[in-house]
Each structure stands twice: as structure tokens, then as C-alpha cells.
Design an enzyme around this catalytic site. Structure first.
Site, PDB file in Angstrom:
ATOM      1  N   ASP A   1     -85.650 -57.345  50.200  1.00 50.82           N
ATOM      2  CA  ASP A   1     -85.055 -56.766  51.410  1.00 50.82           C
ATOM      3  C   ASP A   1     -85.952 -55.608  51.859  1.00 50.82           C
ATOM      4  O   ASP A   1     -86.278 -54.720  51.076  1.00 50.82           O
ATOM      5  CB  ASP A   1     -83.632 -56.262  51.129  1.00 50.82           C
ATOM      6  CG  ASP A   1     -82.925 -55.798  52.392  1.00 50.82           C
ATOM      7  OD1 ASP A   1     -81.970 -56.474  52.822  1.00 50.82           O
ATOM      8  OD2 ASP A   1     -83.319 -54.757  52.955  1.00 50.82           O
TER       9      ASP A   1
ATOM     10  N   ASP B   1     -84.739 -59.382  57.739  1.00 56.65           N
ATOM     11  CA  ASP B   1     -85.538 -58.593  56.787  1.00 56.65           C
ATOM     12  C   ASP B   1     -85.316 -58.961  55.322  1.00 56.65           C
ATOM     13  O   ASP B   1     -85.681 -58.189  54.443  1.00 56.65           O
ATOM     14  CB  ASP B   1     -85.324 -57.088  57.020  1.00 56.65           C
ATOM     15  CG  ASP B   1     -84.108 -56.526  56.304  1.00 56.65           C
ATOM     16  OD1 ASP B   1     -83.119 -57.266  56.128  1.00 56.65           O
ATOM     17  OD2 ASP B   1     -84.157 -55.346  55.917  1.00 56.65           O
ATOM     18  N   GLU B   2     -84.719 -60.137  55.062  1.00 51.32           N
ATOM     19  CA  GLU B   2     -84.559 -60.479  53.645  1.00 51.32           C
ATOM     20  C   GLU B   2     -84.646 -61.972  53.368  1.00 51.32           C
ATOM     21  O   GLU B   2     -84.366 -62.802  54.228  1.00 51.32           O
ATOM     22  CB  GLU B   2     -83.261 -59.898  53.086  1.00 51.32           C
ATOM     23  CG  GLU B   2     -82.028 -60.270  53.859  1.00 51.32           C
ATOM     24  CD  GLU B   2     -80.848 -59.385  53.476  1.00 51.32           C
ATOM     25  OE1 GLU B   2     -80.320 -59.545  52.366  1.00 51.32           O
ATOM     26  OE2 GLU B   2     -80.472 -58.542  54.295  1.00 51.32           O
TER      27      GLU B   2
HETATM   28  N1  DCP Z   1     -79.347 -53.996  61.758  1.00 50.07           N
HETATM   29  C1  DCP Z   1     -78.689 -53.764  62.956  1.00 50.07           C
HETATM   30  N2  DCP Z   1     -77.370 -53.389  62.955  1.00 50.07           N
HETATM   31  C2  DCP Z   1     -76.689 -53.223  61.784  1.00 50.07           C
HETATM   32  C3  DCP Z   1     -77.349 -53.475  60.566  1.00 50.07           C
HETATM   33  C4  DCP Z   1     -78.688 -53.861  60.587  1.00 50.07           C
HETATM   34  O1  DCP Z   1     -79.282 -53.904  64.034  1.00 50.07           O
HETATM   35  N3  DCP Z   1     -75.408 -52.832  61.801  1.00 50.07           N
HETATM   36  C5  DCP Z   1     -80.777 -54.365  61.790  1.00 50.07           C
HETATM   37  C6  DCP Z   1     -81.635 -53.133  61.661  1.00 50.07           C
HETATM   38  C7  DCP Z   1     -82.150 -53.166  60.256  1.00 50.07           C
HETATM   39  C8  DCP Z   1     -82.203 -54.650  59.955  1.00 50.07           C
HETATM   40  O2  DCP Z   1     -81.140 -55.235  60.712  1.00 50.07           O
HETATM   41  O3  DCP Z   1     -83.414 -52.527  60.131  1.00 50.07           O
HETATM   42  C9  DCP Z   1     -82.057 -54.979  58.486  1.00 50.07           C
HETATM   43  O4  DCP Z   1     -80.785 -54.588  58.009  1.00 50.07           O
HETATM   44  P1  DCP Z   1     -80.568 -53.962  56.590  1.00 50.07           P
HETATM   45  O5  DCP Z   1     -79.120 -54.002  56.321  1.00 50.07           O
HETATM   46  O6  DCP Z   1     -81.481 -54.600  55.590  1.00 50.07           O
HETATM   47  O7  DCP Z   1     -80.940 -52.421  56.769  1.00 50.07           O
HETATM   48  P2  DCP Z   1     -82.339 -51.681  56.761  1.00 50.07           P
HETATM   49  O8  DCP Z   1     -83.463 -52.604  56.406  1.00 50.07           O
HETATM   50  O9  DCP Z   1     -82.515 -50.966  58.043  1.00 50.07           O
HETATM   51  O10 DCP Z   1     -82.158 -50.580  55.639  1.00 50.07           O
HETATM   52  P3  DCP Z   1     -82.143 -50.764  54.041  1.00 50.07           P
HETATM   53  O11 DCP Z   1     -83.304 -49.956  53.555  1.00 50.07           O
HETATM   54  O12 DCP Z   1     -80.840 -50.224  53.594  1.00 50.07           O
HETATM   55  O13 DCP Z   1     -82.292 -52.234  53.765  1.00 50.07           O
HETATM   56 MG    MG Z   2     -83.293 -53.867  54.757  1.00 53.37          MG
HETATM   57 MG    MG Z   3     -81.329 -56.679  55.022  1.00 55.15          MG
END
Ligand code: DCP
Ligand code: MG
Ligand code: MG
Length: 362
Positions: free
Chosen positions: A9, A110-111
Site C-alpha cells: 500500500d 494504491d494497493e
Molecule cells: N482517497 C480518497 N478519499 C478517501 C480515502 C482515500 O480520495 N476517503 C484516495 C487518496 C489516497 C488514496 O485514495 O491517497 C489511497 O488511499 P489510502 O487509504 O491508501 O490512503 P493514503 O495512501 O493516502 O495514506 P496511507 O499512508 O494511510 O496509506
Molecule cells: Mg495508501
Molecule cells: Mg490504500
């Protein structure tokens, strides 16, 4: 052979890409916002970097609230098409580290899951080295970090990747599974939503350990046979679902950035040629033919365009791919005066070519 699964992720994905693109953001709180049609005031936080998280900012929070938590944070609008292109590049790196094309499963932008049973020889120390190598490759090629979870199945791998973030790696061996799960609150069990969490709380079940120890018949009485059985199994770390590509299995593609934004034809066509060779070698290893060729161009203003051609019959030769891709690329060059930033080529409508092996022998 005992399965070994990796879940990767990306860390604060959208915000990490923005940081990478603008080094002056380093060390600042960066918040990526999805603005609604009511303008900046009505938006919600898409994601933010870890500096912003220290101030209490979180995904899905109103941007206005985020601003009040940290007035100095940098707010940027979501650039989804651009993040999707970075995602495609990351996914290609991940896919190339899986046991085979088929043992890869993207589950969100992203995963992804990768099965590495064969390449690790079912050894969790080797698996950790593979995980470290993947992190290194993503960092080197895309200049962003990710967190990796390794376990004997998807459930454990997924939960392990979020155990240590950002830039973490967590390996859970089969014998460590129960100790890993037992103390966690039930909401951390991958697949449990808010409603289930509430019902379980009413039954006095707060931790995964308590869920595991609960009478299965009572779980079935409350949640029905399927869900009740699933809850009991998941709580004890059992998950047999295979790593299997769900989407885009009907396509094979490669995408890459030019060294710098350019309209130099020799640079563009030599990269296109490299990408096409890569796609061809994957077509060959999968022993499939294709009926369509698609070329994607991302311009210096991040605008993405694609062109496709579809044939009557499946083909699998170099010329069909390269000639068509080059012609479409030539059209792109004629249609725009902007520099090219990234280009990609992919084939689709794949067919098994068993019995047509000679096609590959040219
Ligand atoms: N995303 C979004 N709205 C949300 C959750 C996520 O638009 N409510 C988008 C933005 C994030 C991406 O999806 O960058 C990936 O989600 P993740 O849950 O993996 O979160 P992040 O990668 O941003 O942070 P982490 O480091 O916790 O994985
Ligand atoms: Mg993420
Ligand atoms: Mg994710």
C-alpha cells in the site's frame, strides 16, 4: 507449499505524488482536497501527508475543518488522471515481482496483492528480502514510499501492511498469526464494517481474540451462515481466497515517463519501441494473441489522450503492434503542439493462442 502473499500500500499516495513533484513542499503539511462545485469551501480531504496527520487532519474531513486544524498547511486540488498514471507505473513494478502475471491483484489505486510462494520458496526470510527489494524499486523508480505486509494469506498480508506505516514492512509467519490478531479491535479485521462492529459490541465482542473464541453457532444465529462462518474463520487468520487479477486481465500494457517533457521524435519513438518490446515479451510469456492496440499520451499539461485500433483477428507479431502504435503516435504528434510527458502502449482483447505457437517463433 505454504503460500506467501505480499500486500503493498502506497504511503499518503496522492500527497506523496504532489510532494515528489514540488520539492518545496517537503516538511510542510500537504492536504489534497476534492473540491465540490461549491468551490474551495465545500471540499473534503482526499488525503494528506503525515505532517498534516500530526495536526489531526484525516481523509474525508471537510477541507474547512482541516484548514482550522493547521492554517499553514498547503492545500492542493486532486489531480486524479495524473495519480492514475503514477499508479499504473507502480502496478507494473509490483506485477513484475509476482510469481507470474496471474498472481497479481490490484485492489485500489494504491494497493495490490502479489503471490510470491514460488520466488520465496515459502521462506519468510526470503519473502522479507523480496519485500525490501520491492520498496527499493518503487522508491528508486517512482520516488515515493510504500508499506509492505507479508503473510500466509491475503487477510494477514493486508492487515500487516497497515501495521507499520509509513515506509514499513511487517512479516507475519503462520505461527505468529494468532498473536498478531488477538489484541486488535474487531474493526481492524479486514472486511468488517461499522454495522458489524456495533452488533459485535452488543454481543460483548471487542477484540479479534474475543471473536475467535466466540461460539460459532451464536455468530451464525446473529449474522447468518455465510457471514457467521466467515467471521469465525477470519478471526483465527484463515483466508483461502486466491490472489487473482480481477480487472484488466484482458489487457497487457506498459507506460513510462520520458526523461524530460519533449516533442523529440527520436526520444519518443525509441521509448515507444522499448515499451512495445516489453509488452511483446509479456504477450509471449502468457501465450496470448491480441485484437487491439492502444497508445496513451500524457502531455506536459497532464492531459491524457488515448487512441485505439481493433483488428478482425487476433495477432501476436511485432509488426502489428509496432506499426500501429507508431502510426497512432505520429497522429498524436500532429494533433498537439505541447510536449509529451509520459507515453504508454497496451494490447487488449486477448485470446489464448494454444496451437498457434508458430506465430511466436518468428
Ligand atoms: N482517497 C480518497 N478519499 C478517501 C480515502 C482515500 O480520495 N476517503 C484516495 C487518496 C489516497 C488514496 O485514495 O491517497 C489511497 O488511499 P489510502 O487509504 O491508501 O490512503 P493514503 O495512501 O493516502 O495514506 P496511507 O499512508 O494511510 O496509506
Ligand atoms: Mg495508501
Ligand atoms: Mg490504500
Amino acid at each position: 507449499m505454504e503460500r506467501v502473499i505480499i500486500h503493498v500500500d502506497m504511503d499518503y499516495f496522492y500527497a506523496a505524488i504532489e510532494e515528489r513533484e514540488d520539492p518545496s513542499l517537503k516538511g510542510k503539511a500537504v492536504v489534497v482536497c476534492m473540491y465540490s462545485n461549491r468551490g474551495e469551501e465545500g471540499g473534503a480531504v482526499s488525503t494528506c501527508n503525515y505532517v498534516a496527520r500530526d495536526a489531526g487532519i484525516r481523509s474525508a474531513m471537510p477541507c474547512r475543518q482541516a484548514k482550522s486544524l493547521d492554517p499553514d498547511a498547503v492545500f492542493l486540488p486532486v489531480r486524479k488522471p495524473f495519480y492514475e498514471e503514477v499508479s499504473a507505473s507502480v502496478m507494473e513494478i509490483l506485477r513484475s515481482n509476482a510469481d507470474s502475471e496471474e498472481s497479481f491483484e490490484k485492489i485500489s489505486i494504491d494497493e495490490a496483492f502479489l503471490e510470491i510462494t514460488k520466488s520465496s520458496g515459502s521462506d519468510f526470510d526470503t519473502a522479507r528480502e523480496i519485500g525490501m527489494r520491492i520498496k527499493e524499486e518503487v522508491r528508486e523508480r517512482e520516488r515515493i514510499t510504500c508499506s509492505v505486509g507479508i503473510g500466509p494469506n491475503k487477510l494477514i498480508a493486508k492487515m500487516a501492511s497497515s501495521f507499520k506505516k509509513p515506509d514499513g514492512i511487517t512479516v507475519i509467519r503462520p505461527e505468529e498469526m494468532k498473536d498478531f490478531l488477538r489484541p486488535m479491535p474487531v474493526k481492524k479485521l479486514w472486511g468488517i464494517g461499522g454495522v458489524t462492529e456495533e452488533k459485535l459490541a452488543e454481543m460483548g465482542i471487542k477484540t479479534i481474540g474475543e471473536l475467535e473464541g466466540h461460539d460459532i453457532l451464536e455468530l451464525i444465529a446473529v449474522f447468518g451462515k455465510n457471514k457467521g462462518t466467515w467471521l469465525k474463520q477470519a478471526a483465527s487468520g484463515v483466508d483461502e481466497t486466491p490472489v487473482k487479477e480481477r480487472t484488466a486481465s484482458d489487457q497487457i500494457g506498459r507506460m513510462a515517463s520520458l526523461k524530460h517533457d519533449t516533442r523529440d521524435e527520436s526520444m519518443i519513438f525509441s521509448l515507444l519501441d522499448e515499451l512495445a518490446d516489453d509488452v511483446l515479451s509479456r504477450i509471449r510469456s502468457r501465450k496470448v494473441g491480441f485484437r487491439s492496440v492502444t497508445v496513451t499520451v500524457i502531455l506536459s499539461n497532464f492531459k491524457t489522450s488515448t487512441k485505439s485500433r481493433t483488428f478482425n483477428h487476433p495477432v501476436s507479431d511485432v509488426e502489428s503492434l509496432k506499426e500501429n502504435a507508431e502510426q497512432m503516435m505520429q497522429q498524436f504528434l500532429e494533433e498537439s503542439t505541447l510536449n509529451f510527458r509520459r507515453i504508454g502502449v497496451r494490447v487488449g482483447n486477448l485470446n489464448e493462442t494454444a496451437g498457434q505457437k508458430s506465430l511466436f517463433d518468428f
